[in-house]
Design a protein around this motif. Structure first.
Motif, PDB file in Angstrom:
ATOM      1  N   ASN A  86       0.864  -1.168   0.000  1.00  0.00           N
ATOM      2  CA  ASN A  86       0.000   0.000   0.000  1.00  0.00           C
ATOM      3  C   ASN A  86       0.907   1.225   0.000  1.00  0.00           C
ATOM      4  O   ASN A  86       1.524   1.551   1.014  1.00  0.00           O
ATOM      5  CB  ASN A  86      -0.911  -0.017   1.226  1.00  0.00           C
ATOM      6  CG  ASN A  86      -1.912   1.107   1.217  1.00  0.00           C
ATOM      7  OD1 ASN A  86      -1.638   2.196   0.733  1.00  0.00           O
ATOM      8  ND2 ASN A  86      -3.077   0.842   1.773  1.00  0.00           N
ATOM      9  N   GLN A  88       0.160   4.386  -0.349  1.00  0.00           N
ATOM     10  CA  GLN A  88      -0.364   5.537   0.388  1.00  0.00           C
ATOM     11  C   GLN A  88       0.045   5.474   1.855  1.00  0.00           C
ATOM     12  O   GLN A  88       0.383   6.474   2.462  1.00  0.00           O
ATOM     13  CB  GLN A  88      -1.890   5.605   0.290  1.00  0.00           C
ATOM     14  CG  GLN A  88      -2.375   5.933  -1.091  1.00  0.00           C
ATOM     15  CD  GLN A  88      -3.888   5.870  -1.202  1.00  0.00           C
ATOM     16  OE1 GLN A  88      -4.558   5.169  -0.462  1.00  0.00           O
ATOM     17  NE2 GLN A  88      -4.429   6.617  -2.155  1.00  0.00           N
ATOM     18  N   LYS A  89      -0.003   4.274   2.419  1.00  0.00           N
ATOM     19  CA  LYS A  89       0.310   4.099   3.841  1.00  0.00           C
ATOM     20  C   LYS A  89       1.726   3.598   4.079  1.00  0.00           C
ATOM     21  O   LYS A  89       2.125   3.380   5.214  1.00  0.00           O
ATOM     22  CB  LYS A  89      -0.689   3.127   4.478  1.00  0.00           C
ATOM     23  CG  LYS A  89      -2.112   3.638   4.442  1.00  0.00           C
ATOM     24  CD  LYS A  89      -3.045   2.652   5.096  1.00  0.00           C
ATOM     25  CE  LYS A  89      -4.481   3.143   5.034  1.00  0.00           C
ATOM     26  NZ  LYS A  89      -5.400   2.198   5.640  1.00  0.00           N
ATOM     27  N   GLU A  90       2.483   3.390   2.993  1.00  0.00           N
ATOM     28  CA  GLU A  90       3.838   2.859   3.075  1.00  0.00           C
ATOM     29  C   GLU A  90       3.888   1.557   3.879  1.00  0.00           C
ATOM     30  O   GLU A  90       4.710   1.381   4.772  1.00  0.00           O
ATOM     31  CB  GLU A  90       4.796   3.901   3.647  1.00  0.00           C
ATOM     32  CG  GLU A  90       4.929   5.137   2.778  1.00  0.00           C
ATOM     33  CD  GLU A  90       5.926   6.136   3.324  1.00  0.00           C
ATOM     34  OE1 GLU A  90       6.671   5.808   4.261  1.00  0.00           O
ATOM     35  OE2 GLU A  90       5.958   7.245   2.796  1.00  0.00           O
ATOM     36  N   ASN A 110      -5.552  -4.061   5.298  1.00  0.00           N
ATOM     37  CA  ASN A 110      -5.582  -2.618   5.026  1.00  0.00           C
ATOM     38  C   ASN A 110      -6.806  -2.184   4.220  1.00  0.00           C
ATOM     39  O   ASN A 110      -6.696  -1.481   3.227  1.00  0.00           O
ATOM     40  CB  ASN A 110      -4.325  -2.181   4.282  1.00  0.00           C
ATOM     41  CG  ASN A 110      -3.094  -2.382   5.102  1.00  0.00           C
ATOM     42  OD1 ASN A 110      -3.026  -1.953   6.243  1.00  0.00           O
ATOM     43  ND2 ASN A 110      -2.108  -3.052   4.536  1.00  0.00           N
TER      44      ASN A 110
END
Length: 143
Positions: A86, A88-90, A110
């Motif tokens: 992901n 965006q959330k690393e 997630n």
């Protein structure tokens, strides 16, 4: 310190993937995987630019499915390892799914749902399958 090294590795690894000719063509052809049934070939990541995630069939950990043309006591099972990143959330996570319905053939990570539909090719009597020849069909949906 470990998080910095991990993030640096992640950035370098996926930068290399995106600049590779063969892989980037696969990514362009399959740039919308969210909510669809998709086919993942072993080792070739697929990128969803809208939701900013990458999913990849990492390996087939075990394949004990009953081969074609053989009579077996039970149908067998195969276990695959999948990488999910992901962006965006690393967050990078690996997870395993199974082909047999009695085992874990779906999961949620997630806010995404993953379900393994099939693993190909199907085993044949006295034929070995190389890791690079495997592919899976999988559903990926945001929940």
């Amino acid at each position: 310190m470990n998080k910095i090294i991990s993030n640096l590795f992640f950035i370098v690894f996926f930068s290399a993937i995106f600049t590779s000719c063969d892989t980037s063509q696969s990514l362009k052809k399959n740039n919308q995987v969210h909510g669809d049934t998709i086919t993942l070939k072993k080792g070739i990541p697929l990128y969803d630019p809208t939701n900013r995630f990458i999913v990849m069939l990492d390996s087939v950990l075990a394949d004990s499915r009953c081969p074609k043309g053989v009579t077996c006591v039970w149908e067998g099972n195969a276990t695959v390892n999948i990488q999910f990143n992901n962006l965006q959330k690393e967050i990078q996570q690996d997870f395993n799914l199974d082909t047999h319905q009695s085992f874990n053939n779906d999961t949620t990570l997630n806010n995404y749902y993953f379900k393994l539909l099939e693993l190909n090719p199907y085993p044949e009597n006295e034929k070995n399958i190389r890791q690079q020849d495997y592919s899976i069909k999988i559903i990926v949906k945001e929940i």
